[in-house]
Design a protein around this motif. Structure first.
Motif, PDB file in Angstrom:
ATOM      1  N   PHE A 106       0.850  -1.193   0.000  1.00 44.43           N
ATOM      2  CA  PHE A 106       0.000   0.000   0.000  1.00 44.43           C
ATOM      3  C   PHE A 106       0.886   1.242   0.000  1.00 44.43           C
ATOM      4  N   ARG A 107       0.295   2.352  -0.446  1.00 45.66           N
ATOM      5  CA  ARG A 107       1.013   3.627  -0.431  1.00 45.66           C
ATOM      6  C   ARG A 107       0.000   4.764  -0.494  1.00 45.66           C
ATOM      7  N   PHE A 108       0.385   5.912   0.058  1.00 40.82           N
ATOM      8  CA  PHE A 108      -0.436   7.119  -0.040  1.00 40.82           C
ATOM      9  C   PHE A 108       0.439   8.331   0.206  1.00 40.82           C
ATOM     10  N   ARG A 109      -0.068   9.497  -0.182  1.00 38.85           N
ATOM     11  CA  ARG A 109       0.642  10.753   0.015  1.00 38.85           C
ATOM     12  C   ARG A 109      -0.231  11.700   0.833  1.00 38.85           C
ATOM     13  N   THR A 110       0.405  12.597   1.501  1.00 43.33           N
ATOM     14  CA  THR A 110      -0.309  13.616   2.255  1.00 43.33           C
ATOM     15  C   THR A 110       0.621  14.800   2.483  1.00 43.33           C
ATOM     16  N   GLY A 111       0.098  15.917   2.995  1.00 38.16           N
ATOM     17  CA  GLY A 111       0.915  17.092   3.239  1.00 38.16           C
ATOM     18  C   GLY A 111       1.795  16.918   4.469  1.00 38.16           C
ATOM     19  N   ILE A 112       2.931  17.592   4.464  1.00 39.08           N
ATOM     20  CA  ILE A 112       3.856  17.491   5.596  1.00 39.08           C
ATOM     21  C   ILE A 112       3.193  17.960   6.878  1.00 39.08           C
ATOM     22  N   THR A 113       2.352  18.993   6.746  1.00 38.39           N
ATOM     23  CA  THR A 113       1.703  19.508   7.959  1.00 38.39           C
ATOM     24  C   THR A 113       0.733  18.496   8.550  1.00 38.39           C
ATOM     25  N   ASP A 114       0.221  17.576   7.697  1.00 38.20           N
ATOM     26  CA  ASP A 114      -0.710  16.565   8.199  1.00 38.20           C
ATOM     27  C   ASP A 114      -0.026  15.576   9.127  1.00 38.20           C
ATOM     28  N   LEU A 115       1.294  15.562   9.057  1.00 39.77           N
ATOM     29  CA  LEU A 115       2.040  14.640   9.910  1.00 39.77           C
ATOM     30  C   LEU A 115       1.758  14.903  11.389  1.00 39.77           C
ATOM     31  N   PHE A 116       1.455  16.167  11.682  1.00 42.15           N
ATOM     32  CA  PHE A 116       1.291  16.531  13.077  1.00 42.15           C
ATOM     33  C   PHE A 116      -0.175  16.805  13.446  1.00 42.15           C
ATOM     34  N   ARG A 117      -1.107  16.413  12.540  1.00 42.79           N
ATOM     35  CA  ARG A 117      -2.524  16.592  12.809  1.00 42.79           C
ATOM     36  C   ARG A 117      -3.178  15.248  13.117  1.00 42.79           C
ATOM     37  N   SER A 118      -4.216  15.305  13.912  1.00 45.39           N
ATOM     38  CA  SER A 118      -4.940  14.071  14.232  1.00 45.39           C
ATOM     39  C   SER A 118      -6.440  14.399  14.315  1.00 45.39           C
TER      40      SER A 118
END
Length: 544
Positions: A106-118
């Motif tokens: 599996f693979r997916f992409r997201t924004g760097i800022t999303d790394l710290f969001r929950s």
């Protein structure tokens, strides 16, 4: 400005640029270091987030073999060997403990800022090698526990795009194998919590081999009772090669719609096979069907209620079932088939190699159709048992029809018409009770009737037309001596009393033997069931 002043300005400028370059270099080192630290920290953060989300969502044990975060193409997350387990092994047909859900990659992409969001929002997850093992009915209680209870959902996914998916519906029923659906491409779009999920699927059907496209909605998943999960949609099935089923051939296409719950899906559709054929005849004919079926999506068993099929210009209807079996592996088809008013020549074109068909006429038929799975051709596996009635039959073979015409004239006491200028307008009526097995039709009752004659036979006929063997009795209106002319009539008069019985002018044993190209009709005085009185009649006086 003097030269010394210009040199001073130049040195200050160079010193300033040097400090900027040093600053930029130091900043780059700091950024790279920070990125490296972020990536090194991101992998365990994201790995934990993925596992925690799945563990909470399914309340199950989760395993993940490899996990990687990369910034080469933006923030990309990938992994391999994802497995979500249930309380028990859902598929005891495979070695080891099988997961309820397995994902090869599996693979997916997201924004760097999303790394710290929950929770983290992910637009699309790309999956390769998805396997969903639905437990047997007796064990599906465990699936009601596979839902969010406590914990925190750390990721939200809008869409899943999957290549090479496999849905396995398992069973503990004796004689049954798991039902396996191979899905080449699958896209699922989440509409919202506790709402149906839209899907588009591209499936490869194993037998007959063909490509099926389907789109619709699925869910919401009923964890307490998976069989009650709703499903609806439309499908198209194109270029299905019937030649992959031994004994038949042709290219089939089908379209339709379906709606219901998993164990009771109502399907309405149509099929067209412009070149349908069976191996016995090898002759392609157009076949069209309209069907209404009930499908148990948890077992693959199908109940046809009914199928209406058009063979050339003749219609038949069938009700019955198509049930999967384990030994032998395949599908067992059982149908009750009815033809209210068809053309016998249409049916013969499909089933018999003889060209043109041996007769024309109107046929009515009721039969039980039984086709078990196995390796032999369809013609050798097919079993039939039923009754038929053919009215207004006319034989296409001039020799056969000529003999029928002559027999009708003689049996009516018109022997001269049987010799010259026979009117070719005699139509036959046939009816009987039959059973087909091993490529041969056996008739326990077969009645052939024309003006002046009624013949009752029993016997066998092979579908390839290479064997006729019928024996029975013929009853004629005319006495034996009235069926011939001249001196033969005089010689046969003493024999009339021996053959005039049971209300008939003449009753004699008869037989039909030979092949489709050389049939033989005649008396059967040598048969073991012959009338004992016939032994006293000289052979030269016997009617043949």
């Amino acid at each position: 400005m003097s030269a010394s002043e210009q040199n001073l300005v130049r040195r200050k400028t160079q010193a300033g640029l040097g400090r900027w370059f040093v600053g930029i270099a130091l900043l780059s080192i700091v950024v790279v270091t920070a990125v490296g630290i972020s990536i090194s920290r991101a992998e365990p953060i994201w790995r934990a987030r993925v596992i925690e989300t799945l563990s909470v969502k399914f309340k199950s044990k989760v395993e993940l073999d490899t996990f990687h975060v990369s910034l080469l193409k933006g923030l990309e997350v990938s992994g391999k060997g994802l497995r979500i387990f249930g309380d028990t092994d859902p598929n005891n047909h495979e070695p080891g403990v099988q997961p309820i859900i397995g994902v090869a990659e599996f693979r997916f992409r997201t924004g760097i800022t999303d790394l710290f969001r929950s929770p983290t929002h992910v637009d699309t997850v790309y999956v390769k090698g998805l396997q969903l093992n639905v437990p047997p009915r007796e064990q599906r209680g465990q699936m009601k526990n596979m839902g969010p209870k406590g914990g925190k959902i750390r990721m939200v996914v809008d869409r899943v795009v999957c290549d090479q998916a496999e849905l396995v519906i398992n069973t503990l029923r004796p004689g049954k194998l798991p039902l396996v659906f191979d899905i080449e491409n699958l896209t699922m779009t989440s509409i919202g919590p506790d709402a149906p999920m839209h899907f588009d699927a591209n499936l490869t059907n194993p037998k007959p081999v063909g490509n099926a496209l389907s789109s619709g909605s699925f869910g919401p998943w009923q964890a307490d009772s998976p069989r009650d999960t709703r499903v609806s949609g439309t499908y198209s099935f194109n270029h299905a090669d019937l030649g992959t089923i031994k004994g038949i051939g042709g290219i089939l296409s089908s379209t339709g719609k379906y709606d219901g719950i998993l164990d009771n899906i109502v399907v309405d559709g149509a099929t067209d096979t412009p070149d349908f054929r069976i191996a016995v005849s090898g002759r392609p004919i157009p076949l069209h069907t309209d069907f209404h079926a009930i499908v148990d999506g948890t077992s693959g068993d199908t109940y046809l209620q009914p199928v209406k099929a058009r063979i050339l210009e003749s219609w038949l209807s069938a009700n019955g079932s198509v049930v999967r079996t384990k030994d032998p592996r395949g599908h067992h088809v059982k149908l009750d088939v009815v033809i209210e008013k068809g053309k016998i020549e249409d049916i013969l074109r499909l089933a018999v190699r003889t060209d043109p068909p041996i007769m024309t006429g109107v046929v009515r038929l009721k039969t039980h159709f039984d086709l078990p799975p196995g390796e032999p051709d369809v013609a050798n596996r097919l079993k039939l048992a039923g009754q038929f009635d053919v009215s207004g039959a006319h034989f296409t073979n001039d020799e056969i029809q000529g003999k029928v015409d002559a027999l009708s004239m003689r049996s009516q006491g018109k022997p001269k018409l049987a010799q010259d200028n026979i009117p070719d307008n005699v139509h036959s009526n046939l009816k009987g009770t039959f059973r087909l097995a091993g490529g041969t039709i056996s008739f326990s009752q077969l009645q052939f009737q024309i003006p002046g004659t009624q013949v009752n036979l029993t016997g066998d006929y092979s579908l390839d037309g290479n064997e006729f063997d019928f024996r029975g009795k013929a009853r004629m209106d005319a006495k034996l001596s009235h069926m011939v002319t001249g001196w033969k009539s005089i010689l046969l008069k003493p024999a009339d009393p021996f053959f005039s019985k049971n209300g008939a002018g003449t009753e004699i044993p008869v037989k039909v033997t030979g092949t489709k190209s050389e049939p033989h009709f005649g008396s059967d005085f040598g048969h073991k069931d012959e009338d004992k009185n016939v032994k006293n009649i000289p052979k030269k006086n016997r009617f043949e």
